[in-house]
Design a protein around this motif. Structure first.
Motif, PDB file in Angstrom:
ATOM      1  N   THR A 119      -4.208   8.988  -1.051  1.00 22.95           N
ATOM      2  CA  THR A 119      -4.913   8.785  -2.309  1.00 22.95           C
ATOM      3  C   THR A 119      -6.267   9.471  -2.303  1.00 22.95           C
ATOM      4  O   THR A 119      -6.748   9.951  -1.277  1.00 22.95           O
ATOM      5  CB  THR A 119      -5.126   7.284  -2.540  1.00 22.95           C
TER       6      THR A 119
ATOM      7  N   ALA B  17       0.820  -1.212   0.000  1.00 22.10           N
ATOM      8  CA  ALA B  17       0.000   0.000   0.000  1.00 22.10           C
ATOM      9  C   ALA B  17       0.852   1.260   0.000  1.00 22.10           C
ATOM     10  O   ALA B  17       0.320   2.375  -0.066  1.00 22.10           O
ATOM     11  CB  ALA B  17      -0.926   0.009   1.213  1.00 22.10           C
TER      12      ALA B  17
ATOM     13  N   GLU C 182      -6.481   2.426   2.234  1.00 19.59           N
ATOM     14  CA  GLU C 182      -5.965   3.744   1.853  1.00 19.59           C
ATOM     15  C   GLU C 182      -5.843   4.654   3.076  1.00 19.59           C
ATOM     16  O   GLU C 182      -4.890   5.432   3.195  1.00 19.59           O
ATOM     17  CB  GLU C 182      -6.881   4.368   0.802  1.00 19.59           C
TER      18      GLU C 182
END
Length: 346
Positions: free
Chosen positions: A228, A147, A206
């Motif tokens: 993001t 991630a 996220e």
């Protein structure tokens, strides 16, 4: 409707010591946690029997939990780590009860509204002298790296309620607490008292990456330093929920809260298929629709309900409500079905 990755529905695994033989409660609690979350050694702080309950939700990449218990302590020893490694980072959101966390770096005190981030494979001791209620997220190392999140070098404490509750701070004053508040809210929606096991894992991941971002780390890759669109949207959504009833809520305030310019915020909402004004209006209309159908608000006028939901006037409430639902607020009061069946648009 707002576009996005739909929430998946997973069965919630629930465990409680209530009703179990008192002498075996700690043993069974330890056994459950070893399989469901993190292997720990537990002990009571007095002669009381352990009263503990846990809800667990295993997603494809993340594990979520909600834990409540009376006063006790837990320890993850070096021996336990060797025997039952997790290869994960743990995030513990304190909701109620003061917690003590001790590891090789010292002792920290956590109060409600604070998040503890730690490596679950470093030995630690946690004490809950006043009992506890907390949310937990367990993130495997490989998921964290994929991630683009920063691996925590040491345990960290992050405020997550103060950040979500203030609307008057500058963008420079906001930090990871905004994203931590949004992450806690998503976990609570899945596992809280009204939770149904639905969870948007992409948004959760996220937000985890955003919470663990360390922008002052010079050698961190750029990708790890930029939250993001999904993280920005989730944080903005949480801020809107927090301030929905405030008629002064604005795009500028939302942008400031999550550290964006208004133009960047508009792009975030556009990528999610909506705009800031439409999103706020929809949420206010949904809230008003529920209140209009609730017996506890039957004595309140339509205008009063509109004002309670953040609309600045009765005229604005009526106009926006009709645009969103195709009905007037007064008609909704006579609508034969529940409020959540109303055809409210984006």
């Amino acid at each position: 409707m707002t576009r996005g990755i739909p929430a998946s529905h997973v069965a919630v695994d629930r465990f409680s010591t209530r009703g179990l033989p008192a002498p075996r409660r700690i043993e069974l609690w330890e056994r459950h946690n070893a399989h469901a979350l993190v292997a720990l050694r537990a002990r009571m702080l007095d002669e009381s029997a352990l009263e503990a309950a846990e809800a667990n939700l295993q997603l494809d990449r993340l594990h979520l939990a909600h834990v409540a218990a009376n006063p006790h302590a837990v320890e993850r020893t070096a021996r336990t780590v060797r025997a039952r490694p997790t290869e994960s980072v743990a995030l513990y959101f304190t909701l109620a009860g003061e917690a003590i966390f001790t590891d090789d770096d010292g002792t920290r005190t956590l109060r409600p509204g604070q998040l503890l981030v730690c490596d679950a494979d470093r030995p630690f001791l946690r004490g809950f002298a006043h009992g506890l209620e907390e949310l937990a997220v367990k993130v495997p190392y490989d998921v964290l790296r994929s991630a683009g999140a920063t691996m925590p070098r040491a345990a960290r404490v992050i405020d997550f309620r103060n950040g979500a509750g203030s609307g008057r701070r500058s963008a420079q004053a906001w930090g990871n607490d905004t994203y931590a508040a949004a992450l806690a809210a998503l976990v609570a929606r899945a596992l809280g008292s009204q939770g149904d096991g639905s969870a948007n894992e992409e948004a959760l991941l996220e937000l985890v990456a955003a919470v663990l971002t360390e922008p002052d780390t010079a050698d961190a890759p750029p990708a790890t330093r930029t939250p993001t669109t999904g993280a920005h949207f989730a944080a903005a959504e949480q801020y809107v929920r927090q301030w929905l009833r405030d008629p002064t809520l604005s795009a500028r305030r939302i942008a400031d809260a999550i550290g964006l310019s208004e133009r960047q915020l508009s792009r975030v909402f556009a990528e999610c298929g909506t705009s800031v004004p439409r999103f706020v209006a929809r949420r206010r209309v949904e809230l008003a629709a529920r209140m209009l159908r609730m017996p506890s608000y039957a004595e309140q006028t339509v205008e009063a309900i509109g004002l309670r939901c953040g609309f600045s006037s009765a005229a604005q409430f009526s106009r926006v409500f009709r645009e969103q639902s195709g009905m007037s607020p007064s008609e909704v009061r006579r609508y034969p079905g529940p409020a959540n069946t109303l055809p409210i648009g984006s």
